[in-house]
Design an enzyme around this catalytic site. Structure first.
Site, mmCIF file in Angstrom:
data_model
loop_
_atom_site.group_PDB
_atom_site.id
_atom_site.type_symbol
_atom_site.label_atom_id
_atom_site.label_comp_id
_atom_site.label_asym_id
_atom_site.label_seq_id
_atom_site.Cartn_x
_atom_site.Cartn_y
_atom_site.Cartn_z
ATOM 1 N N LYS A 117 1.695 11.250 5.174
ATOM 2 C CA LYS A 117 1.927 10.101 6.073
ATOM 3 C C LYS A 117 2.398 8.881 5.274
ATOM 4 C CE LYS A 117 -1.266 7.143 6.921
ATOM 5 N NZ LYS A 117 -2.472 6.395 7.308
ATOM 6 N N LYS A 129 0.838 -1.211 0.000
ATOM 7 C CA LYS A 129 0.000 0.000 0.000
ATOM 8 C C LYS A 129 0.873 1.262 0.000
ATOM 9 C CE LYS A 129 -3.172 3.024 0.429
ATOM 10 N NZ LYS A 129 -3.973 3.448 -0.714
HETATM 11 P P1 NAD Z 1 -10.672 10.211 8.022
HETATM 12 O O1 NAD Z 1 -9.819 11.131 8.782
HETATM 13 O O2 NAD Z 1 -11.703 10.739 7.083
HETATM 14 O O3 NAD Z 1 -11.423 9.208 9.018
HETATM 15 C C1 NAD Z 1 -10.872 8.725 10.206
HETATM 16 C C2 NAD Z 1 -11.979 8.442 11.207
HETATM 17 O O4 NAD Z 1 -11.400 7.886 12.386
HETATM 18 C C3 NAD Z 1 -12.744 9.693 11.648
HETATM 19 O O5 NAD Z 1 -14.128 9.479 11.523
HETATM 20 C C4 NAD Z 1 -12.322 9.882 13.098
HETATM 21 O O6 NAD Z 1 -13.341 10.461 13.899
HETATM 22 C C5 NAD Z 1 -12.035 8.461 13.501
HETATM 23 N N1 NAD Z 1 -11.147 8.380 14.671
HETATM 24 C C6 NAD Z 1 -9.988 9.028 14.876
HETATM 25 N N2 NAD Z 1 -9.462 8.690 16.068
HETATM 26 C C7 NAD Z 1 -10.309 7.790 16.618
HETATM 27 C C8 NAD Z 1 -10.313 7.056 17.831
HETATM 28 N N3 NAD Z 1 -9.349 7.171 18.737
HETATM 29 N N4 NAD Z 1 -11.369 6.227 18.066
HETATM 30 C C9 NAD Z 1 -12.367 6.104 17.168
HETATM 31 N N5 NAD Z 1 -12.414 6.750 16.006
HETATM 32 C C10 NAD Z 1 -11.389 7.594 15.735
HETATM 33 O O7 NAD Z 1 -9.670 9.238 7.228
HETATM 34 P P2 NAD Z 1 -9.993 8.340 5.936
HETATM 35 O O8 NAD Z 1 -9.763 9.140 4.711
HETATM 36 O O9 NAD Z 1 -11.270 7.625 6.159
HETATM 37 O O10 NAD Z 1 -8.773 7.312 6.028
HETATM 38 C C11 NAD Z 1 -8.759 6.246 6.964
HETATM 39 C C12 NAD Z 1 -7.577 5.338 6.607
HETATM 40 O O11 NAD Z 1 -7.764 4.824 5.284
HETATM 41 C C13 NAD Z 1 -6.243 6.084 6.605
HETATM 42 O O12 NAD Z 1 -5.260 5.260 7.143
HETATM 43 C C14 NAD Z 1 -6.012 6.362 5.130
HETATM 44 O O13 NAD Z 1 -4.640 6.504 4.831
HETATM 45 C C15 NAD Z 1 -6.653 5.165 4.470
HETATM 46 N N6 NAD Z 1 -7.126 5.376 3.095
HETATM 47 C C16 NAD Z 1 -7.931 6.432 2.778
HETATM 48 C C17 NAD Z 1 -8.360 6.614 1.464
HETATM 49 C C18 NAD Z 1 -9.261 7.766 1.060
HETATM 50 O O14 NAD Z 1 -9.494 7.936 -0.152
HETATM 51 N N7 NAD Z 1 -9.779 8.561 1.973
HETATM 52 C C19 NAD Z 1 -7.972 5.709 0.474
HETATM 53 C C20 NAD Z 1 -7.174 4.633 0.828
HETATM 54 C C21 NAD Z 1 -6.744 4.471 2.134
#
Ligand code: NAD
Length: 304
Positions: free
Chosen positions: A240, A171
């Site tokens: 990150k 990834k």
């Molecule tokens: P985001 O910031 O939109 O969502 C993260 C969620 O986690 C939020 O709703 C937040 O409230 C919650 N959170 C944070 N700390 C917490 C805790 N201690 N307890 C419970 N909930 C908690 O991020 P995202 O874009 O959804 O990405 C999530 C993961 O997926 C990341 O690691 C990212 O790199 C990966 N990712 C994202 C995408 C994308 O297109 N957004 C694509 C591939 C991979």
């Protein structure tokens, strides 16, 4: 009936939860953001009081959180997952994370009699909505086979790549490429605009030529030309991911020339406070340096 608990209902996890509900899967949810919890509860998900509570009620638990430090907190913190998991549970770690940390987490879980796979995703919010994500899995083959029917509700290409940590490794490598293609396509198109060419025409050429990538084929037409920089994947998260790739290379004592140049550009935008914007803002960052704007333009045909 398949039952899965999801921790992290952000841009990715929220869309996964919705998609699983649409596919008839019983979904439990936990997020620090109570509003997100209510949103998915109104769509039919069961709200959990804590990660421990979720793990005690759902055999499969997905974590899709900003980074590994939060994943660890969710695991070992007060009312964390460790307090609710049982030997039948399978933790599916979908955060984009640091492979060496994932291996440590796996050791800890194994010692306590629990199982995990790492299964990060690629494809962005659109593919999460459509259930067509790519999912790269690290872990025991038997655990991969067990999780596959569940994962096929949210992903299309589900590939086992090796032991625990292998999913997180590929990834980071994928995003290292993706970050570079978006940046280099931005530089190329911005330079072309300076030289008097039209972005739409340049993209038509690139997308039928050897310069094509997901960045040129999807992100430019849908986000740059339309000037729609709505947040789907933040610049913070891309930085990150690049940091993870850089540290993997450092551990292996190999240089990364191209990716280092790309990383510096991303860090420059990041250092200017652009981290919470969508990652495609990197193109706006390049535009500012070049003093141009990349947008779709109407071309008058002869006689019109
Ligand atoms: P985001 O910031 O939109 O969502 C993260 C969620 O986690 C939020 O709703 C937040 O409230 C919650 N959170 C944070 N700390 C917490 C805790 N201690 N307890 C419970 N909930 C908690 O991020 P995202 O874009 O959804 O990405 C999530 C993961 O997926 C990341 O690691 C990212 O790199 C990966 N990712 C994202 C995408 C994308 O297109 N957004 C694509 C591939 C991979």
């Amino acid at each position: 009936m398949m039952r899965v608990g999801i921790i992290g209902l952000g841009n990715m996890g929220g869309r996964m939860a919705k998609r699983l509900l649409e596919q008839g899967v019983e979904v439990g949810v936990f997020d620090l953001n109570k509003e997100f919890m209510r949103t998915y509860a109104s769509l039919g998900a069961e709200e959990a009081e804590s990660p421990a509570d979720l793990a005690s009620k759902f055999q499969y638990v997905i974590t899709v959180l900003p980074n590994v430090y939060i994943v660890k907190e969710i695991l070992i913190g007060e009312d964390g997952l460790m307090k609710g998991l049982n030997p039948n549970s399978l933790l599916i770690e979908m955060t984009t994370s640091i492979p060496s940390e994932t291996k440590e987490i796996n050791k800890m879980l194994k010692n306590a009699g629990f199982r995990m796979i790492d299964a990060p995703v690629s494809g962005g919010v659109k593919k999460a909505e459509d259930g067509t994500l790519s999912i790269m899995v690290g872990g025991e083959v038997s655990d991969f086979e067990e999780a596959k029917p569940l994962l096929s509700n949210i992903g299309q290409n589900i590939i086992h790549v090796g032991e625990v940590g292998a999913g997180h490794t590929i990834k980071a490598l994928n995003n290292m490429i993706s970050a570079a293609t978006l940046a280099v396509t931005g530089e190329a198109i911005a330079l072309g605009v300076k030289l008097g060419l039209e972005p739409t025409k340049m993209l038509s050429v690139i997308n039928s030529s050897t310069g094509k990538s997901f960045s040129s084929d999807f992100k430019f037409p849908n986000q740059v030309l339309t000037r729609n920089f709505e947040v789907g994947f933040t610049l913070d998260l891309m930085v990150k991911d690049l940091k993870i790739a850089m540290s993997m290379a450092e551990e292996e004592k190999v240089p990364l020339f191209i990716s280092s140049a790309s990383f510096q550009l991303w860090k420059q935008a990041w250092s200017q406070g652009k981290g919470s914007q969508d990652h495609t803002t990197i193109v706006k960052h390049i535009e500012e340096m070049f003093n141009v704007e990349i947008k779709a333009e109407m071309t008058l045909l002869p006689g019109e």
